[in-house]
Write a protein that holds these residues in place. Structure first.
Motif, short mmCIF file in Angstrom:
data_model
loop_
_atom_site.label_atom_id
_atom_site.label_comp_id
_atom_site.label_asym_id
_atom_site.label_seq_id
_atom_site.Cartn_x
_atom_site.Cartn_y
_atom_site.Cartn_z
N HIS A 110 -10.23 40.93 -33.57
CA HIS A 110 -9.87 39.86 -32.64
C HIS A 110 -10.19 40.22 -31.19
N GLY A 111 -10.74 41.40 -30.96
CA GLY A 111 -11.06 41.80 -29.58
C GLY A 111 -9.80 41.96 -28.74
N SER A 112 -8.70 42.28 -29.40
CA SER A 112 -7.45 42.52 -28.68
C SER A 112 -7.36 44.03 -28.37
N SER A 113 -6.41 44.44 -27.57
CA SER A 113 -6.26 45.89 -27.33
C SER A 113 -4.86 46.31 -27.73
N LEU A 114 -4.77 47.42 -28.42
CA LEU A 114 -3.47 48.01 -28.74
C LEU A 114 -3.35 49.29 -27.92
N VAL A 115 -2.28 49.42 -27.19
CA VAL A 115 -2.07 50.62 -26.39
C VAL A 115 -0.84 51.34 -26.93
N LEU A 116 -1.06 52.57 -27.39
CA LEU A 116 0.03 53.37 -27.95
C LEU A 116 0.30 54.54 -26.98
N PRO A 117 1.37 54.50 -26.23
CA PRO A 117 1.61 55.57 -25.26
C PRO A 117 1.96 56.89 -25.95
N SER A 118 1.81 57.99 -25.23
CA SER A 118 2.14 59.30 -25.80
C SER A 118 3.63 59.39 -26.12
N GLY A 119 4.44 58.60 -25.41
CA GLY A 119 5.88 58.59 -25.69
C GLY A 119 6.53 59.87 -25.23
N ALA A 120 7.33 60.44 -26.13
CA ALA A 120 8.19 61.56 -25.73
C ALA A 120 7.52 62.92 -25.89
N ILE A 121 6.20 62.94 -26.14
CA ILE A 121 5.54 64.24 -26.35
C ILE A 121 4.40 64.46 -25.36
N LYS A 242 18.93 57.67 -28.60
CA LYS A 242 17.85 57.96 -29.54
C LYS A 242 16.51 58.01 -28.80
N THR A 243 16.48 57.42 -27.64
CA THR A 243 15.22 57.28 -26.89
C THR A 243 15.19 58.26 -25.73
N SER A 244 14.05 58.96 -25.58
CA SER A 244 13.90 59.89 -24.46
C SER A 244 13.45 59.14 -23.21
N TYR A 245 13.96 59.60 -22.08
CA TYR A 245 13.58 58.97 -20.81
C TYR A 245 12.06 59.06 -20.62
N LEU A 246 11.47 60.19 -21.05
CA LEU A 246 10.01 60.35 -20.90
C LEU A 246 9.25 59.25 -21.65
N ALA A 247 9.79 58.81 -22.78
CA ALA A 247 9.11 57.76 -23.56
C ALA A 247 9.07 56.46 -22.75
N VAL A 248 10.15 56.19 -22.03
CA VAL A 248 10.20 54.99 -21.19
C VAL A 248 9.12 55.10 -20.10
N LEU A 249 9.10 56.27 -19.45
CA LEU A 249 8.13 56.48 -18.36
C LEU A 249 6.70 56.43 -18.88
N SER A 250 6.53 56.95 -20.09
CA SER A 250 5.20 56.96 -20.70
C SER A 250 4.70 55.53 -20.94
N GLY A 251 5.60 54.66 -21.37
CA GLY A 251 5.24 53.25 -21.57
C GLY A 251 4.84 52.60 -20.25
N ILE A 252 5.62 52.88 -19.21
CA ILE A 252 5.33 52.29 -17.89
C ILE A 252 3.97 52.80 -17.38
N GLN A 253 3.74 54.11 -17.55
CA GLN A 253 2.48 54.69 -17.07
C GLN A 253 1.29 54.13 -17.86
N ALA A 254 1.49 53.94 -19.17
CA ALA A 254 0.40 53.39 -20.00
C ALA A 254 0.03 51.98 -19.51
N LEU A 255 1.03 51.21 -19.14
CA LEU A 255 0.75 49.86 -18.62
C LEU A 255 -0.01 49.94 -17.31
N LYS A 256 0.40 50.89 -16.46
CA LYS A 256 -0.27 51.05 -15.17
C LYS A 256 -1.75 51.37 -15.38
N GLN A 257 -2.02 52.28 -16.33
CA GLN A 257 -3.40 52.66 -16.61
C GLN A 257 -4.22 51.51 -17.16
N LEU A 258 -3.52 50.67 -17.94
CA LEU A 258 -4.20 49.53 -18.56
C LEU A 258 -4.84 48.63 -17.51
#
Ligand SMILES: NC(=O)c1ccc[n+]([C@@H]2O[C@H](COP(=O)([O-])OP(=O)(O)OC[C@H]3O[C@@H](n4cnc5c(N)ncnc54)[C@H](O)[C@@H]3O)[C@@H](O)[C@H]2O)c1
Length: 266
Positions: A110-121, A242-258
């Motif tokens: 479909h020409g869509s993009s999936l972005v999977l952030p590094s998350g907590a690692i 259950k969620t690491s703060y780094l995972a949250v930041l990783s999601g935000i950074q992945a969006l910024k890079q996008l």
């Protein structure tokens, strides 16, 4: 941008649109199955009227980028709908995607993009490069305070009482396919590692550790390019242990890079 799931990660991504992401995205839609959560977040953000949507379909229709931040298997259907609508999708529920990787083919079709952030690692950049030469072994060991596993149905079925754990307890050792089924909310990291390494031959260990205050993930990969060893010691997100703060930041950074033309790191 539209955010599905207004819990710990979704709320912080939404808040980041007023800060780190303010020059990159506009918040156009929020949806949560618990409508009060979306409404409460909208009030906190002083968002304009109409941002809270009544369904995933309505949300998808009103944005170009969808951030999937839900905590249930519904993540798979939400991602599929957004992909079919040719949206860019930030996927936080990486473990859920791992069991439905036909979504990758769907995104390419479909020409869509999936972005999977590094998350907590840390280390997925090196893992992606090293995989070109091949691996001999890959191990990930995740340690969390027992409270981080609260509500896990596999542990409940096994009769493991988290409050009785007084020293390090190995909860699981096995392959990544099994791990994502048994720890869907704890093991996004193993799924991300397996996808980056393009291998399912990964040894996963999950340990409840009462002496820990931080969620810790240790990765060791050996292969033709050498050894990669990374450890992250993450502060849990106050809104969801259950969620690491780094995972949250990783999601935000992945969006910024996008939304950026310059890409740094592999
Ligand atoms: N990639 C990573 O490294 C990583 C790290 C931590 C968490 N995660 C994953 O990110 C996701 C979100 O984590 P969180 O800490 O924000 O969870 P959370 O429990 O704080 O919030 C999840 C929200 O999703 C909502 N929700 C559930 N089903 C829904 C549906 N069908 N439609 C709309 N909303 C729905 C819930 O009401 C809740 O508000 C989880 O799947 C988690 O496993 C990934």
């Amino acid at each position: 941008m539209g955010i599905v799931g207004c819990g710990a990660i979704g709320s912080r991504i939404a808040l980041s649109i007023t800060k780190e992401l303010k020059n990159h995205f506009m918040l156009s839609a929020l949806y949560d199955i618990d409508s009060e959560k979306a409404a409460g977040l909208s009030r906190r953000l002083k968002a304009r009227r109409g941002v809270v949507k009544r369904s995933v379909d309505e949300l998808i229709a009103s944005c170009d980028v969808v951030a999937e931040c839900v905590n249930t298997p519904a993540a798979q259907g939400i991602i599929a709908k957004a992909v079919r609508a040719r949206k860019k999708v930030l996927v936080m529920s990486v473990g859920r995607l791992f069991t439905r990787n036909s979504l990758f083919a769907l995104a390419r079709r479909h020409g869509s993009s999936l972005v999977l952030p590094s998350g907590a690692i840390a280390g997925l950049d090196a893992v992606k490069a090293a995989r070109l030469a091949g691996f001999n072994s890959i191990t990930i060991t995740s340690r969390k305070p027992p409270a981080g596993f609260q509500g896990n149905s596999f542990l409940i079925k096994k009769g493991i009482h988290l409050e009785d754990i007084v020293s390090d307890k190995l909860l699981f050792e096995g392959n990544v396919k099994d791990a994502v089924v048994k720890f869907p909310q704890n093991i996004n990291v193993a799924a991300a590692l397996a996808l980056a390494a393009d291998s399912t031959r990964i040894k996963v260990r999950v340990i409840a550790s009462p002496s820990l205050e931080r969620n810790t993930h240790e990765i060791v990969c050996t292969g033709k390019s050498g050894t990669i060893r990374t450890i992250t010691e993450n502060v849990p997100c106050p809104d969801n242990l259950k969620t690491s703060y780094l995972a949250v930041l990783s999601g935000i950074q992945a969006l910024k890079q996008l939304s950026d033309q310059v890409k740094i790191g592999t």
